[in-house]
Design a protein around this motif. Structure first.
Motif, PDB file in Angstrom:
ATOM      1  N   HIS A  58       0.847  -1.210   0.000  1.00  0.00           N
ATOM      2  CA  HIS A  58       0.000   0.000   0.000  1.00  0.00           C
ATOM      3  C   HIS A  58       0.874   1.249   0.000  1.00  0.00           C
ATOM      4  O   HIS A  58       2.100   1.157   0.078  1.00  0.00           O
ATOM      5  N   HIS A 114      -7.418  -0.452   5.472  1.00  0.00           N
ATOM      6  CA  HIS A 114      -6.380   0.392   6.089  1.00  0.00           C
ATOM      7  C   HIS A 114      -6.145   1.587   5.155  1.00  0.00           C
ATOM      8  O   HIS A 114      -6.162   2.743   5.586  1.00  0.00           O
ATOM      9  N   ASP A 133      -0.540  -3.853   5.942  1.00  0.00           N
ATOM     10  CA  ASP A 133      -1.111  -3.346   7.192  1.00  0.00           C
ATOM     11  C   ASP A 133      -2.588  -3.662   7.301  1.00  0.00           C
ATOM     12  O   ASP A 133      -3.318  -3.020   8.054  1.00  0.00           O
ATOM     13  N   HIS A 174       4.082  -4.490   9.511  1.00  0.00           N
ATOM     14  CA  HIS A 174       4.722  -3.898  10.701  1.00  0.00           C
ATOM     15  C   HIS A 174       4.505  -4.820  11.878  1.00  0.00           C
ATOM     16  O   HIS A 174       3.521  -5.576  11.923  1.00  0.00           O
TER      17      HIS A 174
HETATM   18 FE   FE2 Z   1       0.368   1.541   6.635  1.00  0.00          FE
END
Ligand code: FE2
Ligand code: GSH
Length: 357
Positions: A58, A114, A133, A174
């Protein structure tokens, strides 16, 4: 054979993934980070891979992508989802597309929520997926900026990720606690926002009360990522040293090749960090080399000239790599390690002083 590496950018807690076909030696790099381009390029070179493309899950809000820098360094194509809105890419993919490397491929699944353009990359045999994410380990991406939408996110996870095989490993974009991987079965059961019997309205309630501060770099990162990480002004190639053709290793050391040193003897000062008996021993020494054993280098660094590049040498290139770190700490910024040390120097037939034939 699949080559798979998980790399971290400690500053933003971002994961970058390298996937390659071990036979064809073709690779893709998922979510590279601008500041880590040199490291990533070193790993790709050491593994003998050709980087076909960098691909993004993204448009990131917390770090600038390394896509553009890798394109300059490695000639890779830049891939983003068509729904990302990013410009300057070579490859715009969408739901159902396949991104091939050698005989392997990643399948693209649209998993918005997201951000509007988020995707999950699923490996051909569904043994692993890179969720960006969308789904984090026991968490999820936030949905409060970049056209985020908690309802859409919930549906993406349930329709596109929880439907994968239970044993499918999941690797997020992450993790803020240092966790590295999870599985579909685990997240279906234990994800505190999305797992078990938690419904869409429950999730929306949870997400509207996250109360997270915006990422510190959002105002810089989003515009830069909408241009695939191309800076306003092109930097001098990642500010790499130019006093000699140096190679950066994944171990974090700048190396110089014996051939160049032999051909440019006056350009640098050579510091030999072996012990005195080795310096006088059968391997010999490079003409003009100054002897400072590694254990004395920190306190004797001032004996070296400040303005001139320094090449460190030892027997096999190990201690001299540590010498480059010591010299950098002492404020020398033009420092390199002689690759392979005296052993390789001799094996390649370069001239020595002293030593036995
Ligand atoms: Fe992000
Ligand atoms: N403190 C971080 C913010 C990190 C952040 O907001 N991360 C986003 C991903 S881009 C997220 O979705 N976080 C979810 C969470 O922390 O639960 C920064 O300043 O960069």
């Amino acid at each position: 054979m699949l080559i798979f590496r998980q790399l971290i950018d400690p500053q933003s807690s971002t994961y970058t993934y390298l996937l390659a076909d071990g036979k064809a030696r073709e690779a893709v790099l998922v979510d590279p980070v601008f500041e880590q381009a040199r490291r990533d390029a070193a790993l790709i070179a050491e593994l003998g891979l050709k980087l076909l493309a960098t691909i993004e899950t993204h448009v990131h809000a917390d770090h600038v992508t390394g896509a553009w820098l890798m394109q300059r360094r490695a000639g890779s194509r830049i891939g983003v989802s068509a729904a990302s809105g990013a410009e300057g890419a070579d490859l715009y993919f969408g739901h159902g597309d396949r991104i091939a490397f050698g005989a392997r491929y990643l399948q693209v699944r649209a998993t918005p929520g997201h951000t509007r353009g988020c995707v999950t990359f699923v490996l051909d045999d569904e043994s692993l997926a890179l969720t960006g994410d969308c789904l984090l380990i026991r968490g999820s991406g936030r949905a409060d900026f970049q056209q985020g939408d908690a309802r859409v996110l919930y549906r993406s996870v349930h329709a596109q990720i929880f439907t994968l095989p239970a044993a499918c490993l999941l690797y997020p974009g992450h993790d803020y606690r240092g966790l590295t991987a999870t599985s579909v079965a685990e997240e279906r059961r234990f994800n505190p926002r999305l797992g078990g019997e938690i419904g869409e309205d429950d999730f929306v309630g949870y997400m509207s009360n996250l109360r997270l501060p915006h990422p510190k770099k959002i105002d810089l990162a989003v515009p830069a990522n909408l241009k695939c990480g191309r800076p306003h002004e092109d930097p001098a190639l990642g500010a790499d040293p130019d006093w000699a053709p140096l190679t950066y290793t994944f171990a974090g050391v700048w190396e110089i090749q014996p051939q160049w040193l032999e051909e440019n003897p006056g350009a640098v000062q050579v510091v030999d960090v072996r012990e005195p008996a080795e310096f006088a021993g059968p391997l010999g020494r490079i003409r003009g080399a100054m002897l400072i054993p590694l254990g004395e280098l920190a306190k004797r660094a001032a004996e070296l000239e400040r303005g001139r590049p320094v090449v460190a040498v030892c027997r096999a290139g190990g201690r001299s790599a540590q010498a480059t770190a010591i010299l950098q700490q002492a404020g020398f910024d033009q420092v390199a390690n002689l690759a392979g040390g005296m052993l390789r120097w001799r094996a390649e037939g370069h001239a020595v002083e002293g030593g036995s034939a």
